[in-house]
Design a protein around this motif. Structure first.
Motif, mmCIF file in Angstrom:
data_model
loop_
_atom_site.group_PDB
_atom_site.id
_atom_site.type_symbol
_atom_site.label_atom_id
_atom_site.label_comp_id
_atom_site.label_asym_id
_atom_site.label_seq_id
_atom_site.Cartn_x
_atom_site.Cartn_y
_atom_site.Cartn_z
ATOM 1 N N PRO A 76 57.836 14.662 -2.914
ATOM 2 C CA PRO A 76 56.660 14.624 -2.506
ATOM 3 C C PRO A 76 56.213 14.719 -1.190
ATOM 4 N N LEU A 77 57.047 14.216 0.111
ATOM 5 C CA LEU A 77 56.418 13.140 1.292
ATOM 6 C C LEU A 77 56.679 14.998 1.836
ATOM 7 N N GLY A 82 49.545 22.931 3.356
ATOM 8 C CA GLY A 82 49.036 21.255 2.845
ATOM 9 C C GLY A 82 49.231 20.896 1.016
ATOM 10 N N LYS A 83 49.801 21.687 0.864
ATOM 11 C CA LYS A 83 50.871 21.856 -0.500
ATOM 12 C C LYS A 83 52.146 20.198 -0.579
ATOM 13 N N PRO A 84 52.297 18.973 -1.709
ATOM 14 C CA PRO A 84 52.924 18.375 -1.828
ATOM 15 C C PRO A 84 54.245 18.926 -2.013
ATOM 16 N N GLY A 85 55.631 18.163 -1.834
ATOM 17 C CA GLY A 85 56.767 19.104 -2.330
ATOM 18 C C GLY A 85 56.569 18.119 -3.480
ATOM 19 N N GLU A 146 69.351 14.736 2.023
ATOM 20 C CA GLU A 146 69.255 14.908 2.936
ATOM 21 C C GLU A 146 68.629 16.138 3.680
ATOM 22 N N GLY A 147 69.029 17.625 2.860
ATOM 23 C CA GLY A 147 67.683 18.005 2.935
ATOM 24 C C GLY A 147 66.621 17.681 3.138
ATOM 25 N N ILE A 148 65.786 17.632 1.743
ATOM 26 C CA ILE A 148 64.468 16.721 2.332
ATOM 27 C C ILE A 148 64.342 16.343 3.356
ATOM 28 N N HIS A 149 65.499 15.350 3.333
ATOM 29 C CA HIS A 149 65.200 15.078 5.066
ATOM 30 C C HIS A 149 64.874 16.136 6.655
ATOM 31 N N TRP A 150 65.997 16.912 6.217
ATOM 32 C CA TRP A 150 65.513 18.076 6.520
ATOM 33 C C TRP A 150 64.137 18.726 7.388
ATOM 34 N N VAL A 151 64.412 18.654 5.784
ATOM 35 C CA VAL A 151 62.539 19.499 5.624
ATOM 36 C C VAL A 151 61.432 19.138 6.278
ATOM 37 N N VAL A 152 61.294 17.666 5.676
ATOM 38 C CA VAL A 152 60.268 16.326 6.329
ATOM 39 C C VAL A 152 60.184 16.225 7.603
ATOM 40 N N GLN A 153 61.324 16.272 8.370
ATOM 41 C CA GLN A 153 61.588 16.559 9.601
ATOM 42 C C GLN A 153 61.103 17.628 10.388
ATOM 43 N N ARG A 198 50.591 25.211 -7.194
ATOM 44 C CA ARG A 198 51.790 24.908 -6.621
ATOM 45 C C ARG A 198 52.329 26.220 -5.572
ATOM 46 N N ARG A 199 51.468 27.258 -5.799
ATOM 47 C CA ARG A 199 52.403 27.869 -5.581
ATOM 48 C C ARG A 199 52.266 28.161 -3.296
ATOM 49 N N ASN A 200 53.558 28.440 -2.936
ATOM 50 C CA ASN A 200 53.850 28.112 -1.586
ATOM 51 C C ASN A 200 53.994 26.412 -1.196
ATOM 52 N N ALA A 201 54.299 25.259 -3.049
ATOM 53 C CA ALA A 201 54.775 24.583 -2.155
ATOM 54 C C ALA A 201 56.062 24.077 -2.162
#
Length: 226
Positions: A76-77, A82-85, A146-153, A198-201
């Protein structure tokens, strides 16, 4: 099996410095999820950036061990438009996906991944085909967190038609066999159970280990270190 291709992807956006990454995680409350003082994240990032050699930490990703910050808490981060994961509804067991035996994570709350690659050249390969090819090149597939961390950053690393799988994470059944699902991160089209809102989330989901997808590469790293 598709023709063997070099693992190097197209040029991707550069990751922020480690100190900036630490502040991003603190801003999002990841240190709270992980049960770590904010000062510990800052100290780790500072030490890593000042470590061995002038280039230490350059281009590296700061990751929190999945035992401390599971995928369900991190998804969710993610934000896009503007849409959460979110995690797909048919993956309620997302946090039970653990590293393959061949994927060794440091036994520390915080660590670094070096020389990340989205694996664009392996698009239209299946996970079953991609894993041995990455191993043969001494690359390690990313686990889901790790993949989520990559997209977060670096949110720009997730592009339409250029998303990625994280096949370092798999679910092992009670009989010891691997579940056929392999985790991936892509962008929702807002169809089906995702919902139009959720389109584009950013979307955490899965694909079958034997299936190919033209729009999914295979994220990997050169290695992990503390």
């Amino acid at each position: 099996m598709p023709e063997t291709m070099p693992v190097t992807s197209t040029v991707l956006p550069v990751l922020p410095p480690l100190g900036v990454q630490a502040e991003r995680l603190i801003e999002l409350g990841v240190h709270v999820i992980a049960g770590l003082p904010a000062a510990e994240l800052r100290a780790f990032a500072e030490a890593a950036a000042a470590g061995e050699g002038a280039a230490a930490g350059a281009g590296a990703l700061l990751a929190v061990h999945p035992d401390r910050a599971p995928a369900s808490a991190l998804a969710p981060l993610l934000y896009r438009d503007g849409k959460p994961g979110f995690v797909v509804t048919d993956m309620p067991d997302v946090d039970l996906f653990t590293p393959l035996e061949t994927v060794a994570l440091p036994d520390t709350p915080l660590y670094l991944l070096t020389a990340l690659d989205r694996g664009d050249q392996m698009a239209n390969w299946s996970p079953d085909e991609a894993l041995p090819a990455l191993t043969a090149r001494a690359r390690t597939p990313l686990v889901l967190t790790e993949g989520i961390h990559w997209v977060v950053q670096q949110p720009a690393v997730l592009e339409r038609n250029h998303c990625f799988m994280t096949i370092g994470s798999r679910l092992r059944k009670s009989n010891g066999a691997l579940d056929a699902r392999t985790p991936a991160i892509w962008i929702s089209n807002g169809t089906g159970r995702d919902g139009r809102e959720r389109r584009n989330a950013p979307k955490v989901g899965w694909c079958w280990a034997g299936n190919r997808h033209t729009w999914l590469g295979f994220a990997s790293a050169e290695g992990r270190r503390v």
